[in-house]
Design an enzyme around this catalytic site. Sequence first.
Site, PDB file in Angstrom:
ATOM      1  N   GLU A  87       0.797  -1.224   0.000  1.00  0.00           N
ATOM      2  CA  GLU A  87       0.000   0.000   0.000  1.00  0.00           C
ATOM      3  C   GLU A  87       0.837   1.284   0.000  1.00  0.00           C
ATOM      4  O   GLU A  87       0.408   2.291  -0.552  1.00  0.00           O
ATOM      5  CB  GLU A  87      -0.933   0.007   1.227  1.00  0.00           C
ATOM      6  CG  GLU A  87      -1.978  -1.098   1.239  1.00  0.00           C
ATOM      7  CD  GLU A  87      -3.002  -0.936   0.124  1.00  0.00           C
ATOM      8  OE1 GLU A  87      -3.344   0.220  -0.216  1.00  0.00           O
ATOM      9  OE2 GLU A  87      -3.449  -1.961  -0.421  1.00  0.00           O
ATOM     10  N   SER A 466     -47.781 -28.307  42.254  1.00  0.00           N
ATOM     11  CA  SER A 466     -47.387 -28.419  43.668  1.00  0.00           C
ATOM     12  C   SER A 466     -46.105 -27.672  43.979  1.00  0.00           C
ATOM     13  O   SER A 466     -45.791 -27.444  45.154  1.00  0.00           O
ATOM     14  CB  SER A 466     -47.229 -29.895  44.042  1.00  0.00           C
ATOM     15  OG  SER A 466     -48.455 -30.571  43.894  1.00  0.00           O
TER      16      SER A 466
END
Length: 816
Positions: A87, A466
Site C-alpha cells: 500500500e 405443587s
Amino acid sequence: MNNFFNIFIRVLVSTGVAGLCALVVILLYTNAQLPTVNILEEIQLQVPLKIYTADGKLIGEYGEKRRTPIPIKDVPEILKNAILATEDRRFYEHNGVDLRGMARATLHLLASGTKAQGASTITMQVARNFFLTRKKTFGRKLNEVLLAIKIEKELTKDQILELYLNKIYFGKRAYGVQAAAQVYYGTTVDKLDLAQIAMIAGLPQAPSAINPINNPDAALKRRSHVLKRMLHYGFINETEFEQAMNAPIATSYHGRVVDMTAPHVAELARRELVEKFGPDVYTSGFVAYTTVDSRLQNFATHALQDGLLEYDKRHGYRGPVAKLVVGANGAINNTQWADQLRTYPKTAITLPAAVLAVGDNKIQAILPNRQQISVSFDTMRWAKKELTRSRLGPEPQSPRDVVSVGDVIYVEQGKNDWAFSQLPEIEGALVAMHPKNGALLAMVGGFDFNLSHFNRATQSTRQPGSNFKPFVYAAALEHGFTAASIINDAPVVYRDDSGADDAWRPQNDTRRFYGPTRLRVGLTKSRNLVSIRLLQSLGISRALKVIERFGFERRNMPRTLSLALGTATASPLDICTGYAAFANGGYKVNPHIIQRVVDSQDKVVFEANAPTVCPDCQRLVEQEISPFTEEKNAIDELVETPPAPTSDSNANAAKRIISPQTAFIMTSILQDAIQTGTGRMARALNRSDLAGKTGTTNNKMDAWYTGYNQSLVASVWVGFDEPRTVDEYGSQAALPIWMKFMGEALAGVPETRPEQPRGLVTVKIDPSTGLLARPGQSNAIFEIFRQETVPHTAAAQYGGERNAITPHGGSGDTLF
C-alpha cells in the site's frame, strides 16, 4: 512585434499570478473547511458488543461490523511490512503525501486518460476512511492531500498505521486486520503464516471482489503480487517467497467464535443492554460481564440436554424423520444424500444421518459432511415404537426392527462411537441463582437454541402445580399456623355459585385420603386436600397478600381455592426467585444477569447494585463493621460482594418479606420433602442441607422441581411448548435434571445449615395430634414452633383433642 511579445508576457504572468492566487485562495478555503484531525487521537471505532461470563469466557458478540482493535505493538512486523510493501512503501519517509506516487499517477492519467491506483498513501487512506466519501473526484483527492498533511502533523507514524490497520475493510464484514484473521483463518494475527499474511495484506484494494472466499483465483493472483513486492523490497528471502507462493489458499468463512455456548444467557443480556443503552451499544465497543459462571452454566446445559434426551427415549421411538430415495437395484447416491441431510436441523449433541446399510448388530449411516459411521444395536435397544404417549411396542430384537435403508435418523457422538438418538419433542428450562442477591449463575432456556430461540426460563409462564404450594404454606405460617397444625385430608366438593351442575372434586394424586394430617406431612407428601383446606381456612385474600411479596403478580393468580394446587402462572425464573426467600432467611432478591459493563476505554459505565441479604446491616454500619465478611464457600465466591457500607452510606439491603422463623420452618419442611417426601430420589446426593419440592400440574401437563441450599437455588421445568401431557410426575421428569446439576455444582462444597433464628423452640409432639407428647411417649417426634405457638396441652393417651387450630384472629372454621 516587441510590443506584442511584451503584452503576451505580461498577460501570461498576470494569468499565472492570478491563477496562483486563486489556487492559494482555494487551498486556504478548502483547508479551512476541513474537519479538525485531532479527534483521531481519541477516535471511537465501531466495535461490536461483546458479552462474557463472570469468569471471562466470551459467550456472545453482536454488531454488523466485526472488529477487534489491536495496538500497533501487537501487530507482527511481517504483517506491517506486507501492508507497507503493498500500500505505501515510503510510508515512514513522506509527510503524508507521496509526491513520486502522485507524479506517476498524473503521468498515467495524461498518457491514458484514465485514473490509476497507487497515488494514495496510507495517511491519505486514513483521511478518506475517517472523514471523506469513497467517490473518486479531484476535489476529494485535494481534500485527502490536505487532510493527510494535517494528520501527519498531529499523529506519529505508528499512530496513523494503527488507525489504518484497525479501520480498513477486508471483506466479509471484517474491519481491521485482527477481524480479517478471525474471519478468513479462524485465528489471531500473531498466529498467521506468511501466505496468510500476504493474502490479508492484498485485500484492501478490492475486499469484496478479490477475497479468497468469493473469488479464489483473483485472491491467489493478488497474494502473488504482495509476495513479489515483499521480496522486491527485501522483507522476505527467496526461500520464504517460494514456500508462500506454493501454499494452498486454505481459507473458509469463520463465524463469530465464542469460548463457550450459552446463547440464552447472551441473548437475555443483549436485550437488557439494548434496553439500557440503546442501539448504539452494537457499535460502541461495550464489554458486558454477566453474573453467570461458565462452570455452572456447562453443568446446567448438559443436565438439561441429557435429561430431555433420557425422557424422550423413555417414551419410545417416533420413527424416521424422512425417507430418502433409494435407486434401482438398491443404488445409493452418497453425495446426494449427504447434501440432502444439510437441510435437516442439527443441535449441539445430535446430527441427522441417513441409513446406508442395516446389519444384524449395527447400522451404517452417512452424515451431512459425508463421513460414514457405524451405530451399534446396543444403542438402539431403547427404540420401542411409540404407540401412544403412554404405550410402547415391544423391545426391538435387531436393527431391522427399528430402521431401514434410506431412513433419516439422528445420532449422538460419544467419546469413541456413535449412538442412536432422536430430536426430543419435549422441552425444558433450568435457572439457578444465588439466594443472597439474585445473581443468575446458570440459565438454559431450552434443549437447543438452534431449534428455538424462545427462552422458557424467562419467557414461558406455566402452571407450577405443587411447586407453588410452599408459598401457600408460608402464608399460613405467617398467620399463626404451625408445622404441627392438623388439617383433615378428606374428600370435599365445591360447587359454583351459579348453581351449575359442574362440581370440583379435587383429589390427591394417589386417589386416596389420609385423614387428619400435620401441615409438615401435608407439604412433604404434597397432599392436595390438605393444601386446599389450609387455604380455605387462611383465606384467599390474606394468602395473596403474602404470596405477592415473593414477586408473583396478582393478575397471574386465581382468586379461587385452586390456587392451593398451583394454578397460578409463573416462569421458572419467578419460581426460583420465590424459593430464594426460603434459602436466604426471608428476603426478596431481584434476579439479574448483568454484573458490569465497560466501554472501549475500559471505563465502567454500569455496575449492578442488587439488593443483598444483610440482616444486620444497620447495626454493623453503626459499629463500622462490614456485614459482608463472613466465610464463603466456592459458590458464594462467584457472587461479587458489594462495597462495605459505612455510616455515611446505606447498604442496598434486600427487603424482608417473611419472618426468619417462617423461612427457617419452611426450609425444615422442604428438607423433609427430600428425606421422606416426594423428592426422596434426591437423597442420592448424600447431602443433608438440601431442601426442595416437586411439582406436577393437572393431567401431568408440566413437571417441576425447585430446590436449594443456602448458597444455590435452582428450578427445573419440563413440558411441551404446545401443552399436552408429559405423562410423568415432577419427581420423574424434572428432579433427575435438578439432581444432575446440583450434584455437579455442589461437588466439594461443604454443607451449609441456616442458623436457627431467635424466637423458635423445638419440642416433642405427638405425631397424630400435633399436641405436646406425653411423658415417655415412644413415638414422639420433634417439631419446631414459634414460642408463642407452642401447644399448651399434652395429647391424650387414646384419641381425644388434636392441634387443629384456627390462628388467633382468624376467620376460618376448623376443618374436619
